[in-house]
Each structure stands twice: as C-alpha cells, then as structure tokens.
Design a protein around this motif. Sequence first.
Motif, mmCIF file in Angstrom:
data_model
loop_
_atom_site.group_PDB
_atom_site.id
_atom_site.type_symbol
_atom_site.label_atom_id
_atom_site.label_comp_id
_atom_site.label_asym_id
_atom_site.label_seq_id
_atom_site.Cartn_x
_atom_site.Cartn_y
_atom_site.Cartn_z
ATOM 1 N N ILE A 151 95.023 56.358 -36.106
ATOM 2 C CA ILE A 151 95.876 57.332 -35.414
ATOM 3 C C ILE A 151 95.699 58.727 -36.001
ATOM 4 C CG2 ILE A 151 98.284 58.019 -35.045
ATOM 5 C CD1 ILE A 151 98.903 54.954 -34.884
ATOM 6 N N THR A 152 95.797 58.832 -37.311
ATOM 7 C CA THR A 152 95.710 60.151 -37.943
ATOM 8 C C THR A 152 94.293 60.711 -37.889
ATOM 9 O OG1 THR A 152 95.462 59.057 -40.099
ATOM 10 C CG2 THR A 152 97.668 59.755 -39.463
ATOM 11 N N SER A 153 93.290 59.865 -38.077
ATOM 12 C CA SER A 153 91.916 60.376 -38.112
ATOM 13 C C SER A 153 91.452 60.850 -36.732
ATOM 14 C CB SER A 153 90.956 59.320 -38.656
ATOM 15 O OG SER A 153 90.867 58.200 -37.784
ATOM 16 N N ILE A 154 91.835 60.146 -35.663
ATOM 17 C CA ILE A 154 91.458 60.580 -34.314
ATOM 18 C C ILE A 154 92.052 61.957 -34.026
ATOM 19 C CG2 ILE A 154 91.775 60.118 -31.846
ATOM 20 C CD1 ILE A 154 91.670 57.119 -32.519
ATOM 21 N N ILE A 181 97.194 56.883 -27.816
ATOM 22 C CA ILE A 181 98.486 57.440 -27.383
ATOM 23 C C ILE A 181 99.226 58.001 -28.588
ATOM 24 C CG2 ILE A 181 100.738 56.920 -26.393
ATOM 25 C CD1 ILE A 181 99.489 54.879 -24.623
ATOM 26 N N SER A 182 99.289 57.236 -29.652
ATOM 27 C CA SER A 182 99.943 57.713 -30.871
ATOM 28 C C SER A 182 99.198 58.917 -31.444
ATOM 29 C CB SER A 182 100.011 56.593 -31.907
ATOM 30 O OG SER A 182 100.876 55.554 -31.475
ATOM 31 N N SER A 183 97.872 58.908 -31.353
ATOM 32 C CA SER A 183 97.093 60.061 -31.815
ATOM 33 C C SER A 183 97.456 61.309 -31.026
ATOM 34 C CB SER A 183 95.596 59.774 -31.680
ATOM 35 O OG SER A 183 95.198 58.702 -32.492
ATOM 36 N N SER A 184 97.647 61.150 -29.709
ATOM 37 C CA SER A 184 98.029 62.289 -28.874
ATOM 38 C C SER A 184 99.386 62.842 -29.313
ATOM 39 C CB SER A 184 98.090 61.861 -27.403
ATOM 40 O OG SER A 184 96.813 61.507 -26.923
ATOM 41 N N LEU A 185 100.349 61.964 -29.538
ATOM 42 C CA LEU A 185 101.679 62.410 -29.953
ATOM 43 C C LEU A 185 101.627 63.071 -31.327
ATOM 44 C CD1 LEU A 185 103.842 59.363 -28.782
ATOM 45 C CD2 LEU A 185 103.209 61.425 -27.515
ATOM 46 N N TYR A 186 100.823 62.507 -32.221
ATOM 47 C CA TYR A 186 100.669 63.072 -33.563
ATOM 48 C C TYR A 186 100.009 64.447 -33.484
ATOM 49 C CZ TYR A 186 99.479 63.183 -38.561
ATOM 50 O OH TYR A 186 99.371 63.519 -39.890
ATOM 51 N N LEU A 187 99.011 64.586 -32.628
ATOM 52 C CA LEU A 187 98.333 65.871 -32.441
ATOM 53 C C LEU A 187 99.297 66.931 -31.920
ATOM 54 C CD1 LEU A 187 95.562 67.437 -32.247
ATOM 55 C CD2 LEU A 187 95.501 66.683 -29.866
ATOM 56 N N ALA A 195 105.331 58.915 -33.765
ATOM 57 C CA ALA A 195 104.135 58.730 -32.939
ATOM 58 C C ALA A 195 103.693 57.273 -32.928
ATOM 59 C CB ALA A 195 102.998 59.612 -33.470
ATOM 60 N N TYR A 196 103.921 56.570 -34.015
ATOM 61 C CA TYR A 196 103.538 55.165 -34.124
ATOM 62 C C TYR A 196 104.501 54.257 -33.356
ATOM 63 C CZ TYR A 196 102.761 50.652 -36.515
ATOM 64 O OH TYR A 196 102.531 49.329 -36.809
#
Length: 243
Positions: A151-154, A181-187, A195-196
């Motif tokens: 999630i964080t690396s993407i 999806i979680s990567s998008s929210l984290y971004l 996000a997770y």
Amino acid sequence: MGGNFLGGAVALLYFLMFQLCGVTLAACFLNKERRYTQRILGSAAGSVLLMWLPSLWAFLFSFSITAHVLALISLLLLTVGAVFLKRPKLLPNDFPGKHKAFCRAERTLLLPLGLWLLFVFLVLHSFRYQNGEIWSSQCTYGDMSMHLGFITSIAEQKTFPPMYSILPGVKLSYPFLSDSISSSLYLLGAPLRFAYVLPMLFAGAQVFFGAHLFWQRWLRDKAKTALAEILFFLNGGFGFAYF
C-alpha cells in the motif's frame, strides 16, 4: 502513521464518490432488480472502478494525483452518460413505507449484518500502533505486513506497474489491485490505518450481503439460505468459543 484529518476527509469523499456512482450505475443497468440488490452490486462495482480507473490513467501519468483526478472525471462522465441514456428511477416513492415493508420481509438480512459487525470488530482490533511499531492479530501476522508494504510503496514510488518494495528493480508479481484502493486513499492524504481499514469494511459488507443474495436466489428458501451462510462463513468448528 502519516496523513491528517483533512487528507482523511478528502480520501473519504473520493471513496464515497466511487461508491455512489457505482450504485447509480447499478440502478441504470439493473433497473429490474430490487433496490437492495442494486446497492449491493453497485457498491462492489464502485470498488472495482476505484481499482481500475486510477490504474488505467496511471499508465500515462504514473500513480499520481493527476491520474486520480482524471479517474474521477472519467467516472463522473460515465455516470452522467448512463443516467442520461437510461433515465433510472433513483428515488423510490413512499420511501418510509417501503422501507418498513422491506425490513419485515427481509429479516434474514440480520444474519449477514451480524457477521459483518463481527468482522468490523475483528478488523478494528487487528491494527494497533505501539512503541513506534504496528501490531497485528488473527491470521495477519505476515500478510498484513506484506500488504501495508504494498500500500505505502505503490503510493510513494508512483511507478506503474509498481516495483516490489523489498526487491528494488523487480516488478511486483502479485495481484496488487487488491491493495491499490488503499494506496489511492493513502496518496490522497489518509492516515495508513484509515486507508487500510475503510475499503476492507466495505468489501466485507459486499461479501456477506452479496453471498446472502446469491444463496437466496439459488436456494429460494430463507432457512436454507441462513444455513448455507452459517456453514460457509462459520466453518471453523467451535473455535469461535475461544473468541
């Protein structure tokens, strides 16, 4: 933990916009189905669109804010076009009366609701910060660490398709859209825990209520539907007693 309140609010609105448009599209193309069927399938469609639309634009603009803005614009154009062409009936007549009648007729939905609430409780207790570390529980000792890394690396590397964070220079050989999806929210600025958890809660509801809908259509009997759900989702023997 990253993120802040404003970033979390932006990410939540972005996520809910995809959910709302998914439900609207379901009302357009599944207009002969009951509304709760449209909402279950529409919610799942919203999640799928949130996986794919940013990813498709990411091939041109990397996994960036630009790609996500273009994905949202694409979603809105798709939804507006579908509404214009299909003219769905989005608001039911006599909503309070129909809502009460639905609740009386569909009391078996209490079972998937109960399963989902248990799922929510477990998810919210599976992610804890302590002494600068992230602690997990249940069956997530290894998996959760792996997925948080994805999630964080993407979101941070923005390379698309993404590289494997543990082995730089190697493409990620994993169905990473389950994490995107979680990567998008984290971004967009959401805290990592938010996000997770948020997509997981919606996915759990889609699974429990979607399975209920499937068995209800297939078995055409409320008792059989309930038994199928119990046997499928509570299939670990009496292990739940320890919980």
